[in-house]
Design a protein around this motif. Structure first.
Motif, PDB file in Angstrom:
ATOM      1  N   ARG A  49      -3.283   9.378 -14.774  1.00  0.00           N
ATOM      2  CA  ARG A  49      -3.569   7.683 -15.574  1.00  0.00           C
ATOM      3  C   ARG A  49      -2.544   7.367 -16.253  1.00  0.00           C
ATOM      4  O   ARG A  49      -2.157   6.580 -16.689  1.00  0.00           O
ATOM      5  CB  ARG A  49      -4.553   7.356 -15.675  1.00  0.00           C
ATOM      6  CG  ARG A  49      -5.508   7.026 -14.252  1.00  0.00           C
ATOM      7  CD  ARG A  49      -6.989   7.851 -14.307  1.00  0.00           C
ATOM      8  NE  ARG A  49      -7.792   7.332 -12.858  1.00  0.00           N
ATOM      9  CZ  ARG A  49      -9.268   7.429 -12.807  1.00  0.00           C
ATOM     10  NH1 ARG A  49      -9.576   7.997 -13.620  1.00  0.00           N
ATOM     11  NH2 ARG A  49      -9.437   7.470 -11.346  1.00  0.00           N
ATOM     12  N   ARG A  53       0.239   4.268 -17.249  1.00  0.00           N
ATOM     13  CA  ARG A  53      -0.285   2.756 -18.764  1.00  0.00           C
ATOM     14  C   ARG A  53       1.068   3.208 -18.885  1.00  0.00           C
ATOM     15  O   ARG A  53       1.469   2.403 -19.708  1.00  0.00           O
ATOM     16  CB  ARG A  53      -1.690   3.982 -19.074  1.00  0.00           C
ATOM     17  CG  ARG A  53      -2.888   3.803 -18.907  1.00  0.00           C
ATOM     18  CD  ARG A  53      -4.324   3.413 -19.936  1.00  0.00           C
ATOM     19  NE  ARG A  53      -3.946   5.049 -20.107  1.00  0.00           N
ATOM     20  CZ  ARG A  53      -4.464   6.083 -19.645  1.00  0.00           C
ATOM     21  NH1 ARG A  53      -5.609   5.181 -18.561  1.00  0.00           N
ATOM     22  NH2 ARG A  53      -5.188   7.302 -20.364  1.00  0.00           N
ATOM     23  N   GLU A  56       3.541   1.160 -17.186  1.00  0.00           N
ATOM     24  CA  GLU A  56       2.895   0.013 -17.271  1.00  0.00           C
ATOM     25  C   GLU A  56       3.302  -0.945 -18.546  1.00  0.00           C
ATOM     26  O   GLU A  56       4.128  -1.715 -18.951  1.00  0.00           O
ATOM     27  CB  GLU A  56       0.751  -0.161 -16.969  1.00  0.00           C
ATOM     28  CG  GLU A  56       0.551  -2.202 -16.767  1.00  0.00           C
ATOM     29  CD  GLU A  56      -0.637  -1.803 -17.089  1.00  0.00           C
ATOM     30  OE1 GLU A  56      -1.672  -2.382 -16.936  1.00  0.00           O
ATOM     31  OE2 GLU A  56      -1.465  -0.790 -17.137  1.00  0.00           O
ATOM     32  N   PHE A  63      -1.094  -2.937 -12.191  1.00  0.00           N
ATOM     33  CA  PHE A  63      -2.329  -2.355 -11.595  1.00  0.00           C
ATOM     34  C   PHE A  63      -3.006  -4.002 -11.085  1.00  0.00           C
ATOM     35  O   PHE A  63      -2.389  -5.114 -12.019  1.00  0.00           O
ATOM     36  CB  PHE A  63      -3.236  -2.114 -12.680  1.00  0.00           C
ATOM     37  CG  PHE A  63      -2.329  -0.452 -12.944  1.00  0.00           C
ATOM     38  CD1 PHE A  63      -2.430   0.653 -12.246  1.00  0.00           C
ATOM     39  CD2 PHE A  63      -2.410  -0.605 -14.702  1.00  0.00           C
ATOM     40  CE1 PHE A  63      -2.509   1.759 -13.254  1.00  0.00           C
ATOM     41  CE2 PHE A  63      -1.840   1.231 -15.261  1.00  0.00           C
ATOM     42  CZ  PHE A  63      -1.996   2.050 -14.764  1.00  0.00           C
ATOM     43  N   ARG A  64      -3.038  -3.705  -9.821  1.00  0.00           N
ATOM     44  CA  ARG A  64      -3.717  -5.065  -9.323  1.00  0.00           C
ATOM     45  C   ARG A  64      -5.047  -4.873  -9.051  1.00  0.00           C
ATOM     46  O   ARG A  64      -5.119  -3.675  -8.288  1.00  0.00           O
ATOM     47  CB  ARG A  64      -3.067  -5.429  -7.765  1.00  0.00           C
ATOM     48  CG  ARG A  64      -1.381  -5.675  -8.772  1.00  0.00           C
ATOM     49  CD  ARG A  64      -1.612  -7.018  -7.001  1.00  0.00           C
ATOM     50  NE  ARG A  64       0.317  -6.793  -7.456  1.00  0.00           N
ATOM     51  CZ  ARG A  64       0.731  -7.152  -5.861  1.00  0.00           C
ATOM     52  NH1 ARG A  64       0.392  -6.986  -4.896  1.00  0.00           N
ATOM     53  NH2 ARG A  64       2.003  -7.008  -6.339  1.00  0.00           N
ATOM     54  N   HIS A  65      -5.889  -5.296  -9.951  1.00  0.00           N
ATOM     55  CA  HIS A  65      -7.541  -4.752 -10.066  1.00  0.00           C
ATOM     56  C   HIS A  65      -7.712  -4.267  -8.505  1.00  0.00           C
ATOM     57  O   HIS A  65      -7.759  -6.165  -8.330  1.00  0.00           O
ATOM     58  CB  HIS A  65      -8.326  -5.808 -11.256  1.00  0.00           C
ATOM     59  CG  HIS A  65      -9.768  -5.531 -11.148  1.00  0.00           C
ATOM     60  ND1 HIS A  65     -10.226  -3.624 -11.891  1.00  0.00           N
ATOM     61  CD2 HIS A  65     -10.626  -5.991 -10.464  1.00  0.00           C
ATOM     62  CE1 HIS A  65     -11.593  -4.108 -11.428  1.00  0.00           C
ATOM     63  NE2 HIS A  65     -12.332  -4.742 -11.040  1.00  0.00           N
ATOM     64  N   GLY A  66      -8.686  -3.299  -8.079  1.00  0.00           N
ATOM     65  CA  GLY A  66      -9.353  -3.877  -6.934  1.00  0.00           C
ATOM     66  C   GLY A  66      -7.858  -3.434  -5.133  1.00  0.00           C
ATOM     67  O   GLY A  66      -8.621  -3.804  -4.347  1.00  0.00           O
ATOM     68  N   SER A  67      -7.039  -3.892  -6.119  1.00  0.00           N
ATOM     69  CA  SER A  67      -5.844  -3.844  -4.933  1.00  0.00           C
ATOM     70  C   SER A  67      -4.630  -1.721  -4.756  1.00  0.00           C
ATOM     71  O   SER A  67      -4.660  -1.955  -4.637  1.00  0.00           O
ATOM     72  CB  SER A  67      -5.270  -5.264  -5.140  1.00  0.00           C
ATOM     73  OG  SER A  67      -4.124  -4.565  -3.920  1.00  0.00           O
ATOM     74  N   THR A  69      -1.826  -0.130  -7.128  1.00  0.00           N
ATOM     75  CA  THR A  69      -0.518  -0.298  -7.902  1.00  0.00           C
ATOM     76  C   THR A  69       0.535  -0.457  -7.738  1.00  0.00           C
ATOM     77  O   THR A  69       1.310   0.328  -6.267  1.00  0.00           O
ATOM     78  CB  THR A  69      -0.468   1.721  -8.682  1.00  0.00           C
ATOM     79  OG1 THR A  69      -1.840   2.342  -9.369  1.00  0.00           O
ATOM     80  CG2 THR A  69       0.366   1.466  -9.877  1.00  0.00           C
TER      81      THR A  69
END
Length: 228
Positions: A49, A53, A56, A63-67, A69
């Protein structure tokens, strides 16, 4: 020798980039989960992670929240912008405009000689953006001056202009707010585009220089008004 956490996460970040390349992934493609990457590299999930970062920060991954990387546009770039942008002032903003006055007119001249129909279509779409405020999520290919550099056919020139505008993003936003005559901005972009359509490098360079001169003058005038 003990490997520090920082250097380990950097090594993992480099390994993830190698995987993206080896798998032929392009921006928008999904990459493996943190858990899968941890198993692959035989490290802990927090280490992966931290590596993600790092990637990123330069838009190599998103990162797509709930989806999940995904590969970001930064994967294509060879010139990377500093993600830690600070505050700005008038001197910094004018410095950016002056740098652009040096770089962009000859870029426009080269674009007039090498542009394709696809480049002209992209510039026409990008020229419409002058009529509205800049969005926070605006993509690089929607920026008129980046599209202008792309029309040279030289990817490094495109990346140079894109990196300059990203590394000085706060200054660029200040320019956008300071030069807020949207109709004029649009008209000047269209004039540059027409010079490219005519394959006229002299006019393209002159119009680009005049456009940036106008921006510089408008910002300087606003500064004078603020101090008077």
């Amino acid at each position: 020798m003990t490997i520090s956490p920082a250097s380990l996460s950097q090594r993992i970040a480099d390994g993830i980039v190698d995987l993206i390349r080896a798998d032929g992934l392009a921006p928008g493609d999904a990459i493996a989960s943190s858990r899968e990457l941890a198993r692959r590299f035989e490290v802990t999930t927090p280490t992966v992670r931290e590596a993600l970062r790092r990637l990123e920060a330069t838009d190599v991954i998103r990162f797509r929240h709930g989806s999940g990387t995904y590969v970001g546009d930064g994967m294509r770039r060879r010139l990377m912008a500093n993600p830690h942008v600070g505050t700005t002032d008038l001197a910094s903003v004018l410095e950016l405009v002056e740098a652009r006055r040096t770089l962009e007119p000859p870029i426009a001249a080269a674009a007039a000689l090498h542009r394709t129909d696809d480049h002209l279509a992209a510039l026409e779409r990008a020229s419409e953006n002058a009529l509205r405020p800049q969005r926070a999520d605006e993509r690089p290919d929607e920026h008129f001056h980046i599209a202008l550099a792309a029309a040279t056919g030289n990817p490094l020139l495109r990346e140079t202009v894109e990196a300059l505008l990203q590394v000085r993003r706060v200054d660029q936003i200040a320019i956008r707010h300071g030069y807020d005559d949207r109709e004029r901005d649009h008209r000047e972009h269209v004039e540059i585009l027409e010079a490219l359509r005519d394959a006229d490098p002299v006019a393209a360079a002159d119009l680009t220089r005049s456009h940036l001169d106008s921006i510089h003058a408008a910002l300087a005038a606003r500064a004078d008004e603020a101090t008077s």
